[in-house]
Design a protein around this motif. Sequence first.
Motif, PDB file in Angstrom:
ATOM      1  N   CYS A 142       0.854  -1.189   0.000  1.00 45.05           N
ATOM      2  CA  CYS A 142       0.000   0.000   0.000  1.00 45.05           C
ATOM      3  C   CYS A 142       0.891   1.239   0.000  1.00 45.05           C
ATOM      4  CB  CYS A 142      -0.905  -0.031   1.224  1.00 45.05           C
ATOM      5  SG  CYS A 142      -1.890   1.475   1.407  1.00 45.05           S
ATOM      6  N   SER A 143       0.657   2.110  -0.959  1.00 44.61           N
ATOM      7  CA  SER A 143       1.503   3.298  -1.052  1.00 44.61           C
ATOM      8  C   SER A 143       1.123   4.352  -0.010  1.00 44.61           C
ATOM      9  CB  SER A 143       1.426   3.891  -2.456  1.00 44.61           C
ATOM     10  OG  SER A 143       0.101   4.266  -2.768  1.00 44.61           O
ATOM     11  N   GLU A 144       0.026   4.132   0.715  1.00 40.29           N
ATOM     12  CA  GLU A 144      -0.366   5.097   1.747  1.00 40.29           C
ATOM     13  C   GLU A 144       0.131   4.710   3.128  1.00 40.29           C
ATOM     14  OE1 GLU A 144      -4.569   5.826   1.477  1.00 40.29           O
ATOM     15  OE2 GLU A 144      -4.322   6.986  -0.368  1.00 40.29           O
ATOM     16  N   CYS A 145       0.078   3.417   3.458  1.00 37.49           N
ATOM     17  CA  CYS A 145       0.482   3.021   4.814  1.00 37.49           C
ATOM     18  C   CYS A 145       1.638   2.024   4.827  1.00 37.49           C
ATOM     19  CB  CYS A 145      -0.709   2.449   5.583  1.00 37.49           C
ATOM     20  SG  CYS A 145      -1.269   0.846   5.003  1.00 37.49           S
ATOM     21  N   GLY A 146       2.028   1.538   3.675  1.00 37.80           N
ATOM     22  CA  GLY A 146       3.181   0.632   3.614  1.00 37.80           C
ATOM     23  C   GLY A 146       2.858  -0.821   3.882  1.00 37.80           C
ATOM     24  N   SER A 147       1.592  -1.165   4.155  1.00 34.53           N
ATOM     25  CA  SER A 147       1.260  -2.563   4.444  1.00 34.53           C
ATOM     26  C   SER A 147       1.590  -3.461   3.257  1.00 34.53           C
ATOM     27  CB  SER A 147      -0.233  -2.702   4.756  1.00 34.53           C
ATOM     28  OG  SER A 147      -0.552  -2.045   5.949  1.00 34.53           O
ATOM     29  N   PRO A 148       2.277  -4.592   3.502  1.00 36.19           N
ATOM     30  CA  PRO A 148       2.544  -5.544   2.419  1.00 36.19           C
ATOM     31  C   PRO A 148       1.242  -6.149   1.912  1.00 36.19           C
ATOM     32  CG  PRO A 148       3.862  -6.038   4.379  1.00 36.19           C
ATOM     33  CD  PRO A 148       2.836  -5.018   4.785  1.00 36.19           C
ATOM     34  N   ILE A 149       1.093  -6.292   0.610  1.00 40.12           N
ATOM     35  CA  ILE A 149      -0.131  -6.820   0.020  1.00 40.12           C
ATOM     36  C   ILE A 149       0.109  -8.139  -0.707  1.00 40.12           C
ATOM     37  CG2 ILE A 149      -1.947  -6.398  -1.694  1.00 40.12           C
ATOM     38  CD1 ILE A 149      -1.611  -3.394  -1.008  1.00 40.12           C
ATOM     39  N   ALA A 150       1.168  -8.226  -1.511  1.00 40.54           N
ATOM     40  CA  ALA A 150       1.387  -9.442  -2.290  1.00 40.54           C
ATOM     41  C   ALA A 150       2.833  -9.516  -2.749  1.00 40.54           C
ATOM     42  CB  ALA A 150       0.458  -9.459  -3.500  1.00 40.54           C
TER      43      ALA A 150
END
Length: 99
Positions: free
Chosen positions: A38-46
């Motif tokens: 996520c480019s807003e919070c940095g959470s890894p997605i895939a």
Amino acid sequence: MYVALVAVVPKAKLTLNGPTKSWAGKGSSGKDVHRIFCSECGSPIAHDPDAAPEIIAIKAGTLDSEIKKTLKPDTEIWTVGKLPFVKESLPNAFEHMPS
Ligand SMILES: [Zn+2]
């Protein structure tokens, strides 16, 4: 993190909505693995590995709780680094990334 739950799905069936960025680094295959976050919070997605272009590995922690409850994990990878306090074992186990 000592255990990461991922859901491997056909890339052609996945649509990601929302702002993302990716960073590519070499995977164990020697080919790039694109880490999508996520480019807003940095959470890894895939993770999107060039070595297996037909699949994508979703960070299952990002899925809705009701969906997570339906998952039936059957494969573990990188057991070479499994820590002694991790007692779960799944039917399909690989010491390294299967090729
Ligand atoms: Zn976010």
